[in-house]
Design a protein around this motif. Structure first.
Motif, PDB file in Angstrom:
ATOM      1  N   ALA A 155       0.815  -1.215   0.000  1.00 27.30           N
ATOM      2  CA  ALA A 155       0.000   0.000   0.000  1.00 27.30           C
ATOM      3  C   ALA A 155       0.848   1.264   0.000  1.00 27.30           C
ATOM      4  N   SER A 156       2.125   1.149   0.379  1.00 32.08           N
ATOM      5  CA  SER A 156       3.014   2.308   0.401  1.00 32.08           C
ATOM      6  C   SER A 156       3.677   2.550  -0.947  1.00 32.08           C
ATOM      7  N   PRO A 158       3.867   3.224  -5.142  1.00 37.40           N
ATOM      8  CA  PRO A 158       3.033   3.903  -6.142  1.00 37.40           C
ATOM      9  C   PRO A 158       2.143   2.909  -6.877  1.00 37.40           C
ATOM     10  N   GLY A 159       0.948   3.358  -7.195  1.00 36.53           N
ATOM     11  CA  GLY A 159       0.017   2.463  -7.853  1.00 36.53           C
ATOM     12  C   GLY A 159       0.496   1.971  -9.199  1.00 36.53           C
ATOM     13  N   THR A 160       1.334   2.749  -9.888  1.00 36.25           N
ATOM     14  CA  THR A 160       1.837   2.332 -11.188  1.00 36.25           C
ATOM     15  C   THR A 160       2.822   1.167 -11.095  1.00 36.25           C
ATOM     16  N   ASP A 161       3.377   0.912  -9.887  1.00 42.27           N
ATOM     17  CA  ASP A 161       4.320  -0.200  -9.720  1.00 42.27           C
ATOM     18  C   ASP A 161       3.632  -1.502  -9.331  1.00 42.27           C
ATOM     19  N   ILE A 175      -2.613 -11.128  -2.907  1.00 40.53           N
ATOM     20  CA  ILE A 175      -2.616 -10.061  -1.905  1.00 40.53           C
ATOM     21  C   ILE A 175      -2.995  -8.722  -2.535  1.00 40.53           C
ATOM     22  N   LEU A 176      -2.589  -8.497  -3.788  1.00 39.42           N
ATOM     23  CA  LEU A 176      -2.884  -7.224  -4.447  1.00 39.42           C
ATOM     24  C   LEU A 176      -4.351  -7.078  -4.809  1.00 39.42           C
ATOM     25  N   HIS A 177      -5.161  -8.075  -4.572  1.00 38.86           N
ATOM     26  CA  HIS A 177      -6.600  -7.936  -4.730  1.00 38.86           C
ATOM     27  C   HIS A 177      -7.259  -7.366  -3.470  1.00 38.86           C
ATOM     28  N   THR A 178      -6.456  -7.088  -2.450  1.00 36.71           N
ATOM     29  CA  THR A 178      -6.986  -6.503  -1.217  1.00 36.71           C
ATOM     30  C   THR A 178      -7.357  -5.038  -1.468  1.00 36.71           C
ATOM     31  N   ARG A 183      -7.455   1.444  -1.931  1.00 40.82           N
ATOM     32  CA  ARG A 183      -8.137   2.574  -1.288  1.00 40.82           C
ATOM     33  C   ARG A 183      -7.120   3.604  -0.820  1.00 40.82           C
ATOM     34  N   ARG A 184      -5.995   3.115  -0.299  1.00 42.19           N
ATOM     35  CA  ARG A 184      -4.958   4.052   0.128  1.00 42.19           C
ATOM     36  C   ARG A 184      -4.319   4.745  -1.060  1.00 42.19           C
TER      37      ARG A 184
END
Length: 614
Positions: A155-156, A158-161, A175-178, A183-184
């Motif tokens: 969650a920390s 960047p979303g692009t990574d 896990i990345l389906h959480t 949301r963060r």
């Protein structure tokens, strides 16, 4: 053959214990020579297939072959290809089938041999057995971390990574389906603070919002100028909850320059189902309808309405015009008595209504600020006579400040530099009684203009003589980018030519701190103003030029004027030739994603929007 192996002197054949493995005669002499050396046959030799590291391992023998005889035996037997399972080829030939099968079934190495080899390798890696360092810490893999900790780590990022991270393994992908992760990312990258309960109603996850809405349309966020001929405009595309909305910002109704900006939505993008985002046109009075957004190229996109019938009103064009007039000017046509102003309003309605189905937008940036700037740069609302209120961007460029039109009119279109202020030439206004005389103010301004021309002429003469600008460079301020040359002599900025002018101009950027209370100000008699409620005190004044032109931007020219700084959020400009006064007030709206990536990018943006209307 064994001729390449040299055992350490303390090691003897009986210490190695190889006599029982080599046949009847064993080794009667040295382990390296004698008549029995041929008994090894042509089997694997220590010099073939083994590198220097293996030979070094034989010499070290796990710390000394004399101390560990069995170690030397195990290492030598393994290197030479002999042992319980192999033996020499001649011995294997003498064995029967049962013996050979029994020997081959035994393990290639024994635990003791493996332990010795591991110890020898560790000693060799630590410097040949001269001293072993601390043992390395045990390795810890991300796969061994608990899922809760992995969620916090992911969650920390960047979303692009995260899509690349999902390709590492099945556990990471799961896990990345959480939704907590996405949301963060939505909150930190785009400011979305909606809770999941609203999303659960529509069946859309935060991951869908990020990937299919926010990330996909991230390139259209920020400030834009619509291509509506000379009129321009100001569009701010923002993330508003679970929507991306394009708000068109409009100046307040003329002449209330201090009122807040008005805005109306032009389009919106939202995600109502998990398939894809929906684009809707918001123009007209019949509610949202189907639209389309296309990213043309970098820093440019276009919108198109697929249902233009929603823009029409039942009363026809006349009803549409009256509705537009109330929204644009806050009055009816009967309230406008000035005939020329009525023509300008009708012309704007006819022109802008042609762009209600398709528009192209070009990105604009807010001007970068510098601690030495006269005031904080930004967007301002200004009065322009019969044209009403217009939006101007004030920016600082070294020893000059410029006002660039974001919205324009048929005379001076959007993108042009409406005013330019020479910060090196400050004007000292006379007392209030003398200031009421327009001739007195005109005399002072024209004297400064003549001084600017003389300084420019001296600079040109010095350049022809080969001296250039060297004599004046110590007096020029060193902040901001270098200024491009301007066509008209009245605008070509140079440093003061003499010491008195330099002393008068140098304190200009620092004067606001010295004139906290300001000085009285009043407009000269004969100067018209759309807003009589202007400030009656000012901090300082500077010489400047204003751009005027005929209809259709014909015969443009710059005329002298006076820039009046009232306070941090308001300034004015007196157009001497027009005998007109414009009052400007700061736009207090907050714009996200509007900062220029660099000063060079901002300068390039100004050139681009100016070239489109030149």
């Amino acid at each position: 053959m064994l001729s390449g192996i040299v055992f350490p002197c303390p090691v003897r054949a009986r210490d190695l214990g190889v006599r029982s493995r080599l046949g009847r005669g064993g080794l009667n002499r040295s382990p390296l020579g004698g008549r029995r050396r041929a008994a090894w046959g042509r089997g694997p030799s220590c010099s073939r297939g083994r590198g220097p590291a293996d030979r070094r391992r034989v010499r070290t023998g796990g710390g000394g072959a004399a101390a560990v005889p069995r170690a030397g035996m195990a290492v030598c037997a393994r290197l030479c290809g002999v042992g319980p399972s192999r033996g020499c080829r001649r011995r294997q030939q003498r064995r029967g089938p049962a013996e050979t099968a029994a020997a081959d079934s035994e393990p290639d190495t024994d635990p003791e041999e493996e332990r010795i080899e591991a110890g020898a390798a560790a000693l060799a890696g630590a410097g040949g057995g001269r001293g072993a360092g601390p043992s390395p810490p045990p390795r810890c893999s991300l796969l061994e971390l608990p899922p809760e900790l992995l969620v916090e780590i992911f969650a920390s990022l960047p979303g692009t990574d995260l899509p690349s991270l999902a390709q590492v393994c099945t556990k990471f992908r799961r896990i990345l389906h959480t939704d907590t992760i996405w949301r963060r990312r939505c909150r930190e990258e785009y400011g979305v603070c909606e809770n999941l309960r609203k999303l659960d109603i529509t069946g859309v996850s935060c991951r869908d919002v990020y990937a299919k809405l926010l990330h996909r349309y991230r390139h259209i966020l920020g400030l834009w100028q619509p291509d509506i001929g000379p009129y321009g405009g100001l569009l701010n595309v923002v993330v508003d909850g679970l929507f991306i909305i394009g708000w068109m910002y409009l100046p307040p109704h003329d002449p209330h320059v201090d009122d807040p900006m008005r805005f109306k939505p032009l389009f919106r993008v939202h995600l109502m189902e998990r398939k894809s985002a929906t684009v809707e046109c918001m123009y007209g009075h019949r509610g949202p309808h189907n639209g389309h957004i296309q990213i043309v190229k970098k820093d440019e996109f276009s919108t198109k309405c697929n249902q233009t019938d929603h823009h029409r009103m039942s009363g026809g064009r006349q009803e549409e015009f009256r509705t537009w007039l109330r929204e644009e000017w806050g009055r009816t046509l009967e309230d406008i008595f000035h005939e020329h102003m009525q023509e300008l309003i009708l012309m704007k309605f006819i022109y802008t209504s042609q762009y209600d189905n398709c528009l192209t937008y070009r990105r604009i940036y807010l001007p970068p600020s510098h601690p030495d700037d006269l005031i904080r740069p930004g967007l301002f609302k200004g009065t322009y006579g019969s044209h009403g209120l217009e939006i101007v961007m004030l920016s600082f460029h070294g020893k000059r400040a410029r006002g660039t039109k974001i919205t324009g009119d048929p005379n001076i279109p959007a993108g042009q530099q409406t005013v330019e202020i020479d910060l090196m030439h400050r004007i000292q206004l006379p007392d209030v009684e003398s200031l009421r005389s327009f001739n007195e103010l005109s005399r002072i301004v024209l004297e400064v203009r003549e001084q600017v021309r003389q300084e420019q002429q001296q600079q040109e003469d010095g350049a022809e003589d080969g001296d250039g600008r060297a004599p004046q460079s110590p007096r020029e301020p060193q902040r901001g980018p270098a200024q491009p040359s301007v066509e008209l002599p009245a605008e070509k900025g140079g440093g003061p030519a003499d010491g008195e002018a330099a002393a008068a101009a140098a304190p200009a950027p620092e004067q606001p701190a010295q004139s906290g209370q300001g000085q009285p100000f009043v407009l000269p008699v004969g100067v018209s103003s759309r807003n009589e409620d202007y400030p009656r005190t000012c901090r300082m004044c500077f010489y400047g030029t204003g751009l005027i032109a005929g209809h259709g931007f014909t015969s443009p020219e710059r005329t002298p004027g006076v820039f009046i700084l009232f306070d941090e959020d308001r300034f004015g400009f007196i157009w001497l030739e027009l005998k007109s006064f414009s009052l400007y007030s700061r736009v207090r709206a907050t714009f996200r994603n509007a900062e220029a990536p660099s000063p060079q990018a901002f300068e390039e943006m100004l050139k681009n929007i100016q070239s489109l209307t030149s």
